[in-house]
Design an enzyme around this catalytic site. Structure first.
Site, PDB file in Angstrom:
ATOM      1  N   LYS A 231      52.545  36.168  46.028  1.00  0.00           N
ATOM      2  CA  LYS A 231      51.569  35.595  46.960  1.00  0.00           C
ATOM      3  C   LYS A 231      50.611  34.692  46.190  1.00  0.00           C
ATOM      4  O   LYS A 231      49.827  35.171  45.378  1.00  0.00           O
ATOM      5  CB  LYS A 231      50.747  36.700  47.642  1.00  0.00           C
TER       6      LYS A 231
ATOM      7  N   GLY B 271      42.706  37.780  39.293  1.00  0.00           N
ATOM      8  CA  GLY B 271      41.687  37.354  40.251  1.00  0.00           C
ATOM      9  C   GLY B 271      40.393  38.100  40.000  1.00  0.00           C
ATOM     10  O   GLY B 271      40.110  38.515  38.871  1.00  0.00           O
TER      11      GLY B 271
ATOM     12  N   GLU C 108      44.299  41.327  35.699  1.00  0.00           N
ATOM     13  CA  GLU C 108      43.523  40.378  34.882  1.00  0.00           C
ATOM     14  C   GLU C 108      42.329  39.961  35.729  1.00  0.00           C
ATOM     15  O   GLU C 108      42.489  39.191  36.673  1.00  0.00           O
ATOM     16  CB  GLU C 108      44.373  39.145  34.541  1.00  0.00           C
ATOM     17  N   LEU C 109      41.141  40.460  35.395  1.00  0.00           N
ATOM     18  CA  LEU C 109      40.005  40.322  36.306  1.00  0.00           C
ATOM     19  C   LEU C 109      38.887  39.464  35.708  1.00  0.00           C
ATOM     20  O   LEU C 109      39.108  38.734  34.765  1.00  0.00           O
ATOM     21  CB  LEU C 109      39.516  41.723  36.689  1.00  0.00           C
TER      22      LEU C 109
ATOM     23  N   GLU D  15      29.624  36.514  36.784  1.00  0.00           N
ATOM     24  CA  GLU D  15      30.466  35.445  36.261  1.00  0.00           C
ATOM     25  C   GLU D  15      30.107  34.156  37.013  1.00  0.00           C
ATOM     26  O   GLU D  15      30.196  34.110  38.237  1.00  0.00           O
ATOM     27  CB  GLU D  15      31.931  35.820  36.517  1.00  0.00           C
TER      28      GLU D  15
HETATM   29  P1  ADP Z   1      38.748  34.493  42.990  1.00  0.00           P
HETATM   30  O1  ADP Z   1      37.388  35.062  43.178  1.00  0.00           O
HETATM   31  O2  ADP Z   1      39.114  34.149  41.598  1.00  0.00           O
HETATM   32  O3  ADP Z   1      39.137  33.479  44.018  1.00  0.00           O
HETATM   33  P2  ADP Z   1      40.193  36.488  44.429  1.00  0.00           P
HETATM   34  O4  ADP Z   1      40.313  37.839  43.852  1.00  0.00           O
HETATM   35  O5  ADP Z   1      39.416  36.304  45.667  1.00  0.00           O
HETATM   36  O6  ADP Z   1      39.701  35.639  43.201  1.00  0.00           O
HETATM   37  O7  ADP Z   1      41.618  35.844  44.662  1.00  0.00           O
HETATM   38  C1  ADP Z   1      42.700  36.013  43.797  1.00  0.00           C
HETATM   39  C2  ADP Z   1      43.925  36.283  44.604  1.00  0.00           C
HETATM   40  O8  ADP Z   1      43.746  37.510  45.300  1.00  0.00           O
HETATM   41  C3  ADP Z   1      44.227  35.224  45.650  1.00  0.00           C
HETATM   42  O9  ADP Z   1      45.643  35.061  45.738  1.00  0.00           O
HETATM   43  C4  ADP Z   1      43.702  35.865  46.916  1.00  0.00           C
HETATM   44  O10 ADP Z   1      44.313  35.394  48.088  1.00  0.00           O
HETATM   45  C5  ADP Z   1      44.080  37.314  46.666  1.00  0.00           C
HETATM   46  N1  ADP Z   1      43.376  38.307  47.505  1.00  0.00           N
HETATM   47  C6  ADP Z   1      42.173  38.230  48.081  1.00  0.00           C
HETATM   48  N2  ADP Z   1      41.902  39.357  48.776  1.00  0.00           N
HETATM   49  C7  ADP Z   1      42.976  40.170  48.641  1.00  0.00           C
HETATM   50  C8  ADP Z   1      43.323  41.485  49.091  1.00  0.00           C
HETATM   51  N3  ADP Z   1      42.504  42.200  49.844  1.00  0.00           N
HETATM   52  N4  ADP Z   1      44.523  41.991  48.724  1.00  0.00           N
HETATM   53  C9  ADP Z   1      45.360  41.288  47.947  1.00  0.00           C
HETATM   54  N5  ADP Z   1      45.101  40.062  47.492  1.00  0.00           N
HETATM   55  C10 ADP Z   1      43.920  39.497  47.826  1.00  0.00           C
END
Ligand code: ADP
Length: 483
Positions: A176, A229, A251-252, A386
């Site tokens: 995804k 993410g 990886e956060l 961050e």
């Molecule tokens: P950032 O703050 O770096 O944008 P996110 O964690 O929001 O990071 O997004 C990273 C990825 O996680 C994206 O592909 C986003 O669509 C996905 N994402 C966001 N919410 C969820 C969720 N509840 N479950 C799984 N994936 C998610």
């Protein structure tokens, strides 16, 4: 670039292009124009993709690593053959300068090649036995169907960093991509499909993040989640994974310091800090969040930083002179505005930048001026969160123990950067900083052959290196008695 292109109107499930009536819009962040309408997939499509990946797993995992690597090497060649076209798409969709997009696409191909090669060297082990006539053997097996979730900041490179090790290890995948950057993922998948990779081995579902994530977590056939993410979403996935004790690589976020000591080469430090801090408009997970300058060289370093930062060219990614492009998401820009306003209110001094840019035709895009803040203190929110944007805050320090304590006083532990010529101090800093990755006298960290990852709330597991491939395997230990 054809706007509203039909080229990006499909997912890839079981080797087929799948379109949906319901779509979502993808924007060019430099202009605000709609770039594509992409299928808004959810639980149903995710389940179909998992079904396909599960069906494909037995045959794919039984193949030799060399055979699997062949598809990946072909994929890398195809990416390089379409290098410019992919770089243009990446820059249009993500906002980064074309020069950076070109680098990312080349890096994507090298990442795939490295993993294809490293995956062929994965080996088990035979341990000396405790009894005669016995062998203690350790096998490495593919973990199973893997769910891969990627972010918007390096949508090509991070995709490769997950897809390539998973596939070479023998896993089948459901990926995804981030909702801001699905088109580059769709394009990369098209090249992967053109290699003739068996149906169902690699699936791509675009759409509703939580619905897709929930489904990947809830289905016991998905044995592994690899996510890059935010820490916030990482925690959600970790909680969801608990139900099936699902394997995780996370990886956060980070809050990475750079510490500049008085004996450092200040020109080199300034140069490298600026190149790290403003790459991808500051949207880099291991990007520098805080600059600690020793009191003795603080003014000199700040002057060198200010001189370089004020020269940076802000322009849409496709403009030939662009060095800092648009930010990828309005929420990232809003966060940067909030953090800078909070810092200024609490006494930070803006030496350059400090505001959103709207003049010279930038008004419809998400541009923030490269910013240098001095006199930053720990009561300001940007020292805790961050920033993920083009803002460089400078703090001062006087001694090593104090700066280590302050750097470690965060829930995160991703990257740390140190500039010094003193070898003993280098080792004290290596021992003292609570991070997963460090660079000393430099600010580059991401190489395909190096194990990258975080400690504390910055993550679990590693991407890159042989460790990155091992993350998609399980050990099976066998005590065999033959006499
Ligand atoms: P950032 O703050 O770096 O944008 P996110 O964690 O929001 O990071 O997004 C990273 C990825 O996680 C994206 O592909 C986003 O669509 C996905 N994402 C966001 N919410 C969820 C969720 N509840 N479950 C799984 N994936 C998610």
């Amino acid at each position: 670039m054809k706007e509203k292109s039909m080229e990006w109107n499909h997912m890839w499930i079981d080797g087929e292009q799948v379109t949906l009536q319901e779509t979502f819009e993808v924007y060019n962040p430099a202009t605000g124009a709609v770039l594509a309408y992409v299928p808004n997939g959810g639980e149903r499509e995710t389940k179909q993709a998992i079904d396909a990946a599960y069906r494909a797993f037995p045959e794919w995992s039984k193949r030799t690593a060399g055979d699997r690597a062949g598809y990946l090497l072909d994929w890398a060649d195809r990416i390089l053959a379409h290098h410019e076209e992919l770089a243009l798409l990446l820059s249009s969709e993500q906002g980064k300068p074309l020069a950076e997009a070109r680098g990312e696409i080349a890096g994507t191909a090298y990442m795939i090649r490295y993993n294809a090669e490293e995956g062929q060297r994965l080996a088990g082990e035979i341990i000396p036995a405790s009894n005669p006539g016995q062998k203690l053997m350790v096998f490495r097996e593919a973990v199973g169907v893997a769910g891969l979730i990627t972010p918007a900041n390096f949508p090509a490179a991070i995709l490769a960093q997950k897809v390539a090790p998973a596939l070479v290890a023998g896993c089948t995948i459901v990926l995804k991509p981030a909702e801001q950057t699905p088109c580059i993922a769709i394009a990369l998948f098209r090249h992967l499909m053109e290699t003739g990779i068996p149906q169902g081995v690699a699936n791509l579902v675009t759409g509703e993040p939580a619905a897709i994530g929930n489904m990947l977590s809830a289905d016991p056939r998905v044995r592994k989640i690899s996510f890059t993410g935010s820490t916030e979403v990482g925690k959600i996935l970790m909680r969801q994974a608990a139900d099936h004790v699902k394997r995780l690589t996370l990886e956060l976020g980070g809050n990475s310091p750079v510490i500049v000591f008085p004996d450092a080469d200040l020109d080199a430090a300034a140069e490298k800090i600026v190149s790290n801090k403003f790459e991808n408009a500051g949207q880099v997970c291991n990007g520098i969040n805080l600059i600690y300058a020793h009191k003795k060289i603080h003014q000199e370093l700040v002057d060198k930083l200010a001189e370089r930062i004020s020269r940076l060219q802000v322009a849409p990614g496709l403009a030939p002179d662009s060095q800092v492009g648009a930010m990828i998401d309005p929420s990232y820009l809003a966060k940067v505005e909030r953090l800078v306003a909070d810092a200024v209110e609490k006494g930070a001094k803006v030496l350059t930048g400090g505001r959103r840019l709207t003049e010279n035709g930038l008004g419809n895009g998400l541009f923030f001026a490269p910013t240098l803040l001095d006199e930053v203190t720990h009561d300001m929110e940007l020292t805790k969160e961050e920033i993920f944007g083009p803002v460089a805050p400078v703090l001062t320090f006087e001694d090593e123990t104090e700066v280590l304590e302050r750097s470690n006083n965060t829930p995160y532990g991703l990257a740390g950067y140190v500039f010094t010529r003193d070898a003993a101090r280098m080792f004290r800093m290596i021992a003292g900083l609570e991070v997963g990755n460090m660079a000393i006298n430099g600010t580059s960290l991401a190489y395909p052959q190096a194990p990258f990852g975080g400690v504390k709330a910055s993550g679990i597991g590693r991407v890159g290196g042989k460790q990155g491939v091992e993350e998609f395997t399980e050990l099976k230990y066998v005590a065999l008695t033959f006499e």
